[in-house]
Design a protein around this motif. Structure first.
Motif, mmCIF file in Angstrom:
data_model
loop_
_atom_site.group_PDB
_atom_site.id
_atom_site.type_symbol
_atom_site.label_atom_id
_atom_site.label_comp_id
_atom_site.label_asym_id
_atom_site.label_seq_id
_atom_site.Cartn_x
_atom_site.Cartn_y
_atom_site.Cartn_z
ATOM 1 N N THR A 229 0.822 -1.213 0.000
ATOM 2 C CA THR A 229 0.000 0.000 0.000
ATOM 3 C C THR A 229 0.857 1.265 0.000
ATOM 4 O OG1 THR A 229 -0.133 0.061 2.424
ATOM 5 C CG2 THR A 229 -1.808 -1.203 1.249
ATOM 6 N N GLN A 230 2.093 1.154 0.474
ATOM 7 C CA GLN A 230 2.962 2.324 0.563
ATOM 8 C C GLN A 230 3.858 2.455 -0.670
ATOM 9 O OE1 GLN A 230 3.157 4.821 2.828
ATOM 10 N NE2 GLN A 230 4.752 5.767 1.582
ATOM 11 N N TYR A 231 4.512 1.356 -1.058
ATOM 12 C CA TYR A 231 5.487 1.395 -2.139
ATOM 13 C C TYR A 231 5.008 0.564 -3.324
ATOM 14 C CZ TYR A 231 8.504 3.078 1.636
ATOM 15 O OH TYR A 231 9.029 3.793 2.664
ATOM 16 N N VAL A 232 5.165 1.104 -4.536
ATOM 17 C CA VAL A 232 4.727 0.414 -5.745
ATOM 18 C C VAL A 232 5.773 0.595 -6.838
ATOM 19 C CG1 VAL A 232 2.267 0.662 -5.249
ATOM 20 C CG2 VAL A 232 3.439 2.441 -6.540
ATOM 21 N N HIS A 233 5.693 -0.265 -7.840
ATOM 22 C CA HIS A 233 6.601 -0.195 -8.980
ATOM 23 C C HIS A 233 6.046 0.719 -10.077
ATOM 24 C CE1 HIS A 233 9.937 -2.748 -8.084
ATOM 25 N NE2 HIS A 233 9.191 -3.813 -7.829
ATOM 26 N N PHE A 234 6.872 0.988 -11.073
ATOM 27 C CA PHE A 234 6.514 1.833 -12.216
ATOM 28 C C PHE A 234 7.233 1.291 -13.444
ATOM 29 C CE2 PHE A 234 10.157 3.481 -9.958
ATOM 30 C CZ PHE A 234 11.103 3.598 -10.965
ATOM 31 N N GLY A 235 6.922 1.855 -14.602
ATOM 32 C CA GLY A 235 7.614 1.477 -15.831
ATOM 33 C C GLY A 235 7.182 0.119 -16.362
ATOM 34 N N THR A 236 7.916 -0.372 -17.341
ATOM 35 C CA THR A 236 7.651 -1.678 -17.955
ATOM 36 C C THR A 236 8.552 -2.735 -17.333
ATOM 37 O OG1 THR A 236 7.037 -0.670 -20.063
ATOM 38 C CG2 THR A 236 7.661 -3.000 -20.099
ATOM 39 N N GLU A 237 7.933 -3.800 -16.832
ATOM 40 C CA GLU A 237 8.712 -4.906 -16.284
ATOM 41 C C GLU A 237 9.032 -5.904 -17.383
ATOM 42 O OE1 GLU A 237 7.780 -8.654 -13.434
ATOM 43 O OE2 GLU A 237 7.587 -6.683 -12.463
ATOM 44 N N ALA A 238 10.294 -6.305 -17.447
ATOM 45 C CA ALA A 238 10.722 -7.389 -18.332
ATOM 46 C C ALA A 238 11.036 -8.578 -17.433
ATOM 47 C CB ALA A 238 11.950 -6.978 -19.132
ATOM 48 N N TRP A 239 10.058 -9.480 -17.304
ATOM 49 C CA TRP A 239 10.213 -10.612 -16.393
ATOM 50 C C TRP A 239 10.718 -11.822 -17.162
ATOM 51 C CZ3 TRP A 239 6.211 -14.735 -15.277
ATOM 52 C CH2 TRP A 239 6.650 -15.606 -14.276
ATOM 53 N N VAL A 240 11.856 -12.364 -16.756
ATOM 54 C CA VAL A 240 12.362 -13.616 -17.308
ATOM 55 C C VAL A 240 11.771 -14.742 -16.482
ATOM 56 C CG1 VAL A 240 14.417 -14.959 -17.881
ATOM 57 C CG2 VAL A 240 14.491 -12.463 -18.008
ATOM 58 N N ASP A 241 10.855 -15.499 -17.081
ATOM 59 C CA ASP A 241 10.137 -16.500 -16.296
ATOM 60 C C ASP A 241 11.003 -17.724 -16.043
ATOM 61 O OD1 ASP A 241 10.039 -18.193 -18.533
ATOM 62 O OD2 ASP A 241 7.935 -17.796 -18.970
ATOM 63 N N PHE A 242 10.424 -18.735 -15.386
ATOM 64 C CA PHE A 242 11.217 -19.870 -14.932
ATOM 65 C C PHE A 242 11.681 -20.776 -16.070
ATOM 66 C CE2 PHE A 242 8.752 -18.455 -11.308
ATOM 67 C CZ PHE A 242 9.721 -18.378 -10.321
ATOM 68 N N SER A 243 11.164 -20.557 -17.272
ATOM 69 C CA SER A 243 11.635 -21.315 -18.432
ATOM 70 C C SER A 243 12.638 -20.514 -19.252
ATOM 71 C CB SER A 243 10.446 -21.711 -19.316
ATOM 72 O OG SER A 243 9.878 -20.571 -19.939
ATOM 73 N N GLY A 244 12.908 -19.271 -18.840
ATOM 74 C CA GLY A 244 13.844 -18.428 -19.567
ATOM 75 C C GLY A 244 13.197 -17.544 -20.609
ATOM 76 N N LYS A 245 11.849 -17.543 -20.683
ATOM 77 C CA LYS A 245 11.152 -16.688 -21.631
ATOM 78 C C LYS A 245 10.892 -15.317 -21.022
ATOM 79 C CE LYS A 245 8.834 -20.601 -23.887
ATOM 80 N NZ LYS A 245 7.528 -21.217 -24.228
ATOM 81 N N ALA A 246 10.708 -14.315 -21.864
ATOM 82 C CA ALA A 246 10.497 -12.955 -21.383
ATOM 83 C C ALA A 246 9.041 -12.548 -21.548
ATOM 84 C CB ALA A 246 11.385 -11.972 -22.123
ATOM 85 N N MET A 247 8.485 -11.979 -20.504
ATOM 86 C CA MET A 247 7.154 -11.394 -20.535
ATOM 87 C C MET A 247 7.287 -9.924 -20.181
ATOM 88 S SD MET A 247 3.771 -11.607 -20.663
ATOM 89 C CE MET A 247 2.988 -13.144 -20.132
ATOM 90 N N PHE A 248 6.699 -9.057 -20.986
ATOM 91 C CA PHE A 248 6.744 -7.620 -20.733
ATOM 92 C C PHE A 248 5.389 -7.161 -20.206
ATOM 93 C CE2 PHE A 248 10.812 -6.288 -22.496
ATOM 94 C CZ PHE A 248 11.186 -7.396 -23.240
ATOM 95 N N CYS A 249 5.400 -6.483 -19.073
ATOM 96 C CA CYS A 249 4.179 -5.992 -18.452
ATOM 97 C C CYS A 249 4.337 -4.519 -18.121
ATOM 98 C CB CYS A 249 3.874 -6.755 -17.166
ATOM 99 S SG CYS A 249 3.547 -8.523 -17.394
ATOM 100 N N LYS A 250 3.401 -3.706 -18.569
ATOM 101 C CA LYS A 250 3.474 -2.288 -18.253
ATOM 102 C C LYS A 250 2.813 -2.013 -16.913
ATOM 103 C CE LYS A 250 -0.602 -1.251 -21.122
ATOM 104 N NZ LYS A 250 -1.080 -0.497 -22.305
ATOM 105 N N SER A 251 3.032 -0.810 -16.418
ATOM 106 C CA SER A 251 2.497 -0.402 -15.124
ATOM 107 C C SER A 251 0.992 -0.658 -15.064
ATOM 108 C CB SER A 251 2.784 1.081 -14.896
ATOM 109 O OG SER A 251 2.353 1.485 -13.622
ATOM 110 N N GLY A 252 0.564 -1.329 -13.987
ATOM 111 C CA GLY A 252 -0.843 -1.666 -13.822
ATOM 112 C C GLY A 252 -1.163 -3.086 -14.203
ATOM 113 N N ASN A 253 -0.237 -3.769 -14.880
ATOM 114 C CA ASN A 253 -0.471 -5.147 -15.317
ATOM 115 C C ASN A 253 0.596 -6.101 -14.789
ATOM 116 O OD1 ASN A 253 -2.836 -4.856 -16.926
ATOM 117 N ND2 ASN A 253 -1.606 -3.887 -18.516
ATOM 118 N N TYR A 254 1.220 -5.758 -13.676
ATOM 119 C CA TYR A 254 2.330 -6.569 -13.199
ATOM 120 C C TYR A 254 1.913 -7.959 -12.730
ATOM 121 C CZ TYR A 254 4.844 -2.119 -13.255
ATOM 122 O OH TYR A 254 5.425 -0.938 -13.641
#
Length: 277
Positions: A229-254
């Motif tokens: 509730t106090q601290y949140v992220h911003f920007g586009t996250e580039a998440w490398v998932d557990f199989s090594g693939k990349a998923m891009f999520c923008k702010s609000g869709n993390y």
């Protein structure tokens, strides 16, 4: 508790990101760009006055890098460097992640502190800000001078762990003080913790610049501090998932990226094993 990389383990590579999963209208960035700035982030752990820090300084794309300023503050462990690269027309501002006792102590200072008085309700993590402010005046002035000398260069702020949070504070500082050069700026972070409140995040998202946060698998640090509730992220996250693939999520869709994994999957090891860092 925030943790950071150590030189003994940071060079373990994760699998290549062999495919990319996209959400509609989400910004993406090529893998080689993420890897390039990861190398610049990693270089902050071992950099000297010359571009000679081992494998990170030999990364493809870093050729022609010239270190302009190397900082190492003994009071608060504010370590990093400013460099230029004429080949890709970049001014690189890199902040080191957690490495010593001073960094660990700052990581425990999690209380919010108001900052940048011209933005009402703007607060950030006190420990991250304290270390940044020790070097901010000098760093900002050097970058302003370089941007005047090289007006066609991009200003790329980057860092791993604690360094990523400080790189974000630098971008906020620069864009509020010198809005005329805001369009030159980019931010690439790796394993960055949440470093500001919702007002801070909204401001960062409003800049309209390239902001990418890479998160490696179950890296625990991007989920910290725990108070959502106090601290949140911003920007586009580039998440490398557990199989090594990349998923891009923008702010609000993390929740489609690392925010959607079980806390049972959180890992300190994943914080220390970013590719090319």
């Amino acid at each position: 508790m925030l943790t950071g990389g150590g030189s003994a383990t940071r060079n373990i590579a994760i699998p290549d990101m062999d495919s990319t999963l996209l959400l509609p209208d989400t910004p993406i960035v090529p893998q080689d760009t993420l890897d390039l700035y990861a190398a610049y982030s990693g270089a902050a752990y071992n950099i000297s006055d010359n571009w000679n820090c081992g494998t990170e300084c030999q990364h493809p794309g870093t050729e022609g890098t010239t270190v302009i300023y190397h900082r190492n503050n003994d009071t608060f462990s504010s370590v990093g460097f400013i460099a230029t690269n004429a080949n890709n027309k970049n001014i690189i501002v890199s902040f080191r992640g957690t490495a010593g006792l001073g960094d660990w102590l700052e990581n425990y200072l999690l209380d919010p502190i108001d900052w940048l008085e011209n933005i009402n309700g703007f607060s950030v993590v006190s420990g991250f800000l304290t270390g940044y402010l020790v070097v901010s005046v000098e760093v900002v002035q050097i970058v302003v001078d370089l941007s005047t000398k090289f007006p066609d260069y991009k200003i790329v702020a980057t860092g791993h762990s604690l360094g990523g949070s400080r790189a974000a504070l630098f971008v906020a500082d620069m864009t509020t003080k010198y809005p005329n050069i805001a369009s030159q700026m980019k931010l690439f972070t790796y394993g960055q913790a949440k470093c500001g409140n919702k007002v801070f995040a909204k401001y960062m998202d409003s800049l309209g610049i390239r902001i990418f946060r890479e998160v490696n698998k179950g890296d625990i640090v991007p989920h910290l501090p725990w108070d959502i509730t106090q601290y949140v992220h911003f920007g586009t996250e580039a998440w490398v998932d557990f199989s090594g693939k990349a998923m891009f999520c923008k702010s609000g869709n993390y929740s489609h990226c690392s925010a959607g994994i079980s806390p049972l999957s959180y890992s300190f090891v994943d914080h220390t094993t970013y590719k090319d860092l």
